[in-house]
Scaffold this motif. Structure first.
Motif, PDB file in Angstrom:
ATOM      1  N   ARG A   1       0.834  -1.210   0.000  1.00 35.21           N
ATOM      2  CA  ARG A   1       0.000   0.000   0.000  1.00 35.21           C
ATOM      3  C   ARG A   1       0.868   1.259   0.000  1.00 35.21           C
ATOM      4  NH1 ARG A   1      -3.294  -1.621   3.606  1.00 35.21           N
ATOM      5  NH2 ARG A   1      -4.956  -2.170   2.164  1.00 35.21           N
TER       6      ARG A   1
ATOM      7  N   PHE B   1      -6.012  -4.510  -4.312  1.00 33.48           N
ATOM      8  CA  PHE B   1      -6.468  -3.321  -3.607  1.00 33.48           C
ATOM      9  C   PHE B   1      -7.815  -2.786  -4.077  1.00 33.48           C
ATOM     10  CE2 PHE B   1      -1.946  -3.591  -2.966  1.00 33.48           C
ATOM     11  CZ  PHE B   1      -1.864  -3.428  -1.599  1.00 33.48           C
TER      12      PHE B   1
ATOM     13  N   GLU C   1     -10.932  -1.020  -4.838  1.00 35.01           N
ATOM     14  CA  GLU C   1     -11.387   0.366  -4.826  1.00 35.01           C
ATOM     15  C   GLU C   1     -10.307   1.347  -4.357  1.00 35.01           C
ATOM     16  OE1 GLU C   1     -15.387   2.888  -3.651  1.00 35.01           O
ATOM     17  OE2 GLU C   1     -15.118   0.874  -2.865  1.00 35.01           O
ATOM     18  N   GLU C   2      -9.370   0.890  -3.571  1.00 32.82           N
ATOM     19  CA  GLU C   2      -8.276   1.761  -3.123  1.00 32.82           C
ATOM     20  C   GLU C   2      -7.445   2.284  -4.298  1.00 32.82           C
ATOM     21  OE1 GLU C   2      -5.843   0.559   0.353  1.00 32.82           O
ATOM     22  OE2 GLU C   2      -7.161  -1.194   0.383  1.00 32.82           O
TER      23      GLU C   2
ATOM     24  N   TYR D   1     -16.125  -1.062  -9.801  1.00 34.39           N
ATOM     25  CA  TYR D   1     -15.096  -0.031  -9.704  1.00 34.39           C
ATOM     26  C   TYR D   1     -15.090   0.850 -10.945  1.00 34.39           C
ATOM     27  CZ  TYR D   1     -13.616  -3.127  -5.957  1.00 34.39           C
ATOM     28  OH  TYR D   1     -13.583  -3.917  -4.834  1.00 34.39           O
TER      29      TYR D   1
END
Length: 112
Positions: free
Chosen positions: A13, A41, A43-44, A76
């Motif tokens: 991340r 990850f 939607e991040e 997404y």
């Protein structure tokens, strides 16, 4: 690449922006493997993808659209709809040259 795949999501991340840079050229051998890591990850990734759109680098946008973005679940893509429609309806000259509209139309069809 093996070392990257051994990192935890927390460790990855922290380097998502750097990993996104590896997607600037989908012809690089590592690009697909980096996409695989990034897909963890979900939607991040949206703000990072939107940052790529802000670079006005149509080749990077193209490889993002045909690679990572095309592999994202439809839920997404809906979040990216405004960005995709902007490129489709109001492309820069470079985006027109790269024919991003052709790729975007197929992505938008996935969410209609």
């Amino acid at each position: 690449m093996r070392k990257l795949s051994e990192l935890s999501n927390e460790e990855l991340r922290d380097i998502i922006p750097e990993l996104m840079e590896w997607l600037q050229d989908g012809n690089w051998p590592i690009a697909r493997s980096v996409e695989d890591l990034l897909l963890r990850f979900g939607e991040e990734l949206i703000p990072h993808i939107q940052n790529v759109f802000k670079t006005k680098d149509p080749q990077w946008e193209y490889f993002m659209l045909t690679g990572l973005i095309s592999r994202l679940p439809s839920r997404y893509l809906i979040v990216l709809k405004v960005d995709l429609e902007r490129i489709l309806k109001n492309p820069t000259e470079d985006e027109m040259f790269e024919e991003l509209d052709e790729v975007i139309v197929s992505l938008l069809k996935k969410i209609q």
